[in-house]
Design an enzyme around this catalytic site. Structure first.
Site, short mmCIF file in Angstrom:
data_model
loop_
_atom_site.label_atom_id
_atom_site.label_comp_id
_atom_site.label_asym_id
_atom_site.label_seq_id
_atom_site.Cartn_x
_atom_site.Cartn_y
_atom_site.Cartn_z
N THR A 1 22.39 34.15 51.24
CA THR A 1 23.10 33.03 51.87
C THR A 1 22.41 31.72 51.56
OG1 THR A 1 23.86 34.47 53.66
CG2 THR A 1 23.91 32.10 54.07
N HIS B 1 23.20 30.74 48.01
CA HIS B 1 24.57 30.22 47.87
C HIS B 1 24.65 28.79 48.39
CE1 HIS B 1 26.31 33.89 46.45
NE2 HIS B 1 25.94 34.56 47.51
#
Length: 161
Positions: free
Chosen positions: A39, A42
Site C-alpha cells: 500500500t 502504491h
C-alpha cells in the site's frame, strides 16, 4: 516532532508537525518501528496526488493515555491495528469484523479527520481500540503482525474449489 510525508511519484519530505493532546479514548505512542507494505509503495508511486503522511504497520511504546483508556498502561509495547470495526453490523455480529463497512476509528480516518501523522513519524495518536499489547518479540518483528494478519484473513476468506 518529525513526520514523513509522501507525494507521487516517490517524493518524500520530513516535516516538523505538532500533535494535539490525546483525547479521552486516545493513546499517544512513541513509534519504535513501522513496516513498508505494498500500500505504501502504491501511494508513493501513483496515489498520493498531494502530500500526505503514510505508514500503517506501526509498533511503539505507550507514552500517554486518555482518561477512558483501560486496555493499556504507560510503557506497554503495542502493535497498532490500522483497521477497526463497529461491532454492531451483521458482519461483525457474525464474527467477520474484517468485512465491517463502518471501520472507524482507524489510523486512516484519523489522518483525514484530525490531520494526524502516521507510522513514519516519531509519535502517533491512535484510538485505544486500535492498540494491542505484545511481548516476547522485537519491535521490528512485531511490525510484521499487520501484514501477517492480512495473510491470515486471506486464508479464511478464500475458499478453495
Amino acid at each position: 516532532m518529525k513526520a514523513a510525508y509522501v507525494k507521487a511519484p516517490f517524493q518524500f519530505q520530513i516535516r516538523e508537525v505538532e500533535l494535539p493532546e490525546p483525547g479521552p479514548n486516545d493513546v499517544l505512542l512513541s513509534i519504535k518501528a513501522s513496516g513498508i507494505c505494498g500500500t505504501d509503495l502504491h501511494i508513493a508511486r501513483t496515489e498520493a496526488r498531494d502530500w500526505q503522511p503514510f505508514g500503517h504497520e506501526i509498533v511503539g511504546l505507550v507514552e500517554k493515555i486518555g482518561s477512558n483508556v483501560g486496555n493499556v498502561s504507560l510503557g506497554d509495547k503495542v502493535v497498532v491495528e490500522s483497521g477497526s470495526f463497529c461491532g454492531k453490523c451483521a458482519d461483525c455480529r457474525n464474527g467477520r469484523v474484517d468485512l465491517c463497512h463502518d471501520r472507524t476509528p482507524n489510523v486512516f480516518s484519523r489522518v483525514e479527520s484530525d490531520g494526524f501523522a502516521m507510522g513514519f513519524a516519531e509519535k502517533i495518536i491512535v484510538d485505544s481500540q486500535n492498540v494491542v499489547p505484545f511481548e516476547g518479540v522485537s519491535f521490528q518483528e512485531a511490525s510484521l503482525v499487520e501484514p501477517m494478519g492480512v495473510a491470515l484473513d486471506l486464508s479464511y476468506t478464500v475458499k478453495p474449489n
